[in-house]
Design a protein around this motif. Structure first.
Motif, PDB file in Angstrom:
ATOM      1  N   UNK A  51      -1.453  -5.641  -3.091  1.00  0.00           N
ATOM      2  CA  UNK A  51      -1.480  -5.766  -1.637  1.00  0.00           C
ATOM      3  C   UNK A  51      -0.860  -7.067  -1.164  1.00  0.00           C
ATOM      4  N   UNK A  98       0.763  -0.092   1.596  1.00  0.00           N
ATOM      5  CA  UNK A  98      -0.074   0.786   0.778  1.00  0.00           C
ATOM      6  C   UNK A  98       0.619   1.316  -0.456  1.00  0.00           C
ATOM      7  N   UNK A  99       1.935   1.416  -0.391  1.00  0.00           N
ATOM      8  CA  UNK A  99       2.692   1.990  -1.497  1.00  0.00           C
ATOM      9  C   UNK A  99       3.838   1.027  -1.857  1.00  0.00           C
ATOM     10  N   UNK A 100       4.464   1.261  -3.005  1.00  0.00           N
ATOM     11  CA  UNK A 100       5.616   0.456  -3.389  1.00  0.00           C
ATOM     12  C   UNK A 100       5.342  -0.409  -4.599  1.00  0.00           C
ATOM     13  N   UNK A 101       6.364  -0.590  -5.424  1.00  0.00           N
ATOM     14  CA  UNK A 101       6.287  -1.480  -6.588  1.00  0.00           C
ATOM     15  C   UNK A 101       7.679  -1.989  -6.896  1.00  0.00           C
ATOM     16  N   UNK A 153      -1.524  -0.791  -7.013  1.00  0.00           N
ATOM     17  CA  UNK A 153      -2.182  -1.061  -5.717  1.00  0.00           C
ATOM     18  C   UNK A 153      -2.112  -2.511  -5.272  1.00  0.00           C
ATOM     19  N   UNK A 170       8.495   3.091   0.391  1.00  0.00           N
ATOM     20  CA  UNK A 170       8.514   4.255   1.280  1.00  0.00           C
ATOM     21  C   UNK A 170       9.024   3.850   2.662  1.00  0.00           C
TER      22      UNK A 170
END
Lengths: 230, 230, 230, 230
Positions: free
Chosen positions: B48, B26-29, B46, B96
């Motif tokens: 996925x 759901x999170x992260x880049x 966003x 995260x």
């Protein structure tokens, strides 16, 4: 007498089994001594999920490769020095398994809490050197830590497990990590109750006589490979 | 000199690898600096499980998007401010991850217990601000916490990991979480035995000289992508 | 009255369910008493992932196999001696589940923390003998530890769970491990708050009256098998 | 105004998402209020992995089913009594999630350690009654425990999470369990450092203004469903 092709077939099954159980995860190698006791079959460098019998190559105990030119694990001396010092050993694994290795990062001891681990009742020494075992000297030092034990932990690094043949190496590698997993569960709840020396002595004798638990782990390994074959 | 298409290909592999390891959830880049040091390729907002090279878009360090109009991560300043203050950094990840991040929620320290983590021997600072890093000011504050370290933890939030290129960022991100996982296992059993400073110094030198462990993690990442490609 | 083919069908579903939940992992066997109370259907030796109704064979309580010649589990006496001493028991499982078994390796008690485990409110005794239960004598000793309880833990070994039929054995086996998992989570954070005796009494009565939670676990087991059938 | 078919489509996605994340595992139900505030759409009894829009049925707050005759969850009063007492609530989940529920089995508190959990900054009350909430009286008692909070824990049982719509219920359910997972990791290493009240106040305001983290969780839920559709 078992030939190299048959040994490679067993190592192939062992590799797939351990790979899918996340024992490998970027690191790890396995080997088996050939009919010529001065040679071994060993997994090539950086072996991953996809594997064939050709990924296991013949090397002598001095590190000379026979008939292939694959990149070899930098930690080949783990295998050659243990085979040299331990004529009873026919197969070796080296992994960085998370549960067993974690017992080198805390003062909690790794000893048998789960009955099949009675095969490790004489102790699992911890090798104090965390560096890669990439020289004969480091390999000999590790063999000196291992002595006549079945397995050793490498501090902040991983494990080395031996067996008289591939089947026994697979069973012992599995039992070591399983026992570590279970001991961790107990330790995370407070105190650990290890199996008594008297019980260990009797259980080890029973396990090594029937070899039942060892055979069942090998059967599980063989079925795993059977299920993923095309 | 590596072109943007080649960088996107590497970021694609990195994304898939981390996604399937549940680093993203759901999170992260992730990003990498281009041949023009004032620009980066970064994963769009966003992103996925399903990903193509077109999901990595070119942005300059002032936040101007070049040639596309994708929604950008709100935390773009993590990347732009670190690239601005750290010319040696060529690639950045922000996740995260559960294990590493948990070390910002307890007084237990995250330091090397597992030998490849020797690359973090100079410390992993904790950024005290838990808010989203969605402004240049917050980005500069994070870069000030990071200083010349490889990675930083964001309190109650996540991690930032750097590398000289995508390959090194992938290896460092993996080692950080792996070391956190292993340190957690040890800590949950009682005391943690960290690697000594002397050993860390020698192991780091060996790892950075051979780059063996780093290459093997990248090889694992590449094989993962190969296995899921159509 | 249920016939052997119908019992085998239920055991097949139970086996697949537990196998995919990692209750089996090389070890474990399940059985059910037939319409003839002196006979049982039991999983053959070393049963793995791939299973058919023919893998469940008829044996009488003296260990005589009826109509087949499959290799039988060495721990058959677990089943025969419990069926002999407990006429109310119609189905038995033996697994080495990691969570429940870990409560024999620490002083932390396994008691109900999760409400469906109220069915174990009269206690889960720990059998002190860790050896394989491969003789009538050892089987009788285990039955003596079990007494009239639903389940027993085998120290450093595994669990035995009973039910009036396959459905209840499946639900009870699942609840035992689930309650152990949850109690471990609590224990690893510090103290454990068990459910009070008064609440257990009322909850058990409600669960056994409606049998709602038991039916839903069996429904989950049936759906699992339905989803993997060709 | 959203119609029932659109609500069912959202609930379908939510169910699949939570099912594959093991929130359901035999137990659990979700609902959403319809445009008519005296009615809800709710998952039918014993819903499993395989699900269609028809598995969500219309029931009014007095428990009367509209247009279908599906078996309803025995704990329907959880939903009807919360909708009755909380006009701001548009969607409700009830699960037995392992991490969040474990905080009712120990004295360790469940409070925000991970920044998105700032949305729970006003507290997560624990309902002291562990019995199934299968009567209006028990439902009203639970609603009295919940008061104006977003979520409540049910001692030795599970969780209840609310949202203004399905999207918010999904995000809040996910954040509650994620925060519990992370708090458990920290607690198992020793002391827990919760986020300060001042930081929580500011972070909650930011999260609810941008709704960024909530939208990203819903995006993850939608992509999950997209990936498993035929």
């Amino acid at each position: 007498m078992i030939n190299n092709s048959e040994i490679a077939e067993k190592l192939l099954k062992a590799w797939r089994f351990f790979y899918d159980k996340n024992y490998v995860d970027g690191f790890g190698h396995i080997s088996a001594r050939t009919a010529d006791p001065n040679r071994m079959l060993i997994s090539r460098h950086s072996l991953g999920k996809n594997v064939t019998r050709e990924d296991f190559v013949v090397v002598d105990l001095d590190g000379n490769q026979i008939g292939t030119s694959a990149a070899l694990p930098g930690e080949l001396p783990i295998h050659s020095e243990i085979y040299r010092s331990r004529p009873d050993v026919g197969s070796i694994s080296h992994f960085h398994n998370t549960f067993a290795t974690s017992f080198t990062m805390t003062s909690q001891e790794l000893r048998p809490t789960y009955f099949p681990a009675a095969i490790f009742r004489d102790g699992i020494p911890i090798h104090p050197d965390s560096r890669l075992v990439n020289s004969s000297e480091r390999g000999r030092a590790l063999a000196a830590t291992l002595k006549n034990h079945r397995a050793a932990l490498l501090k902040a690094h991983g494990v080395v497990v031996t067996g008289r043949d591939v089947e026994e190496m697979v069973a012992a590698s599995f039992i070591l990590e399983d026992n570590a997993h279970r001991t961790w569960l107990a330790a995370s709840m407070g105190d650990v109750q290890y199996i008594s020396d008297e019980a260990l002595l009797e259980i080890e004798a029973e396990v090594l006589k029937s070899r039942g638990p060892l055979k069942r782990i090998w059967a599980m390994c063989e079925e795993h490979s059977h299920n993923i074959e095309p």
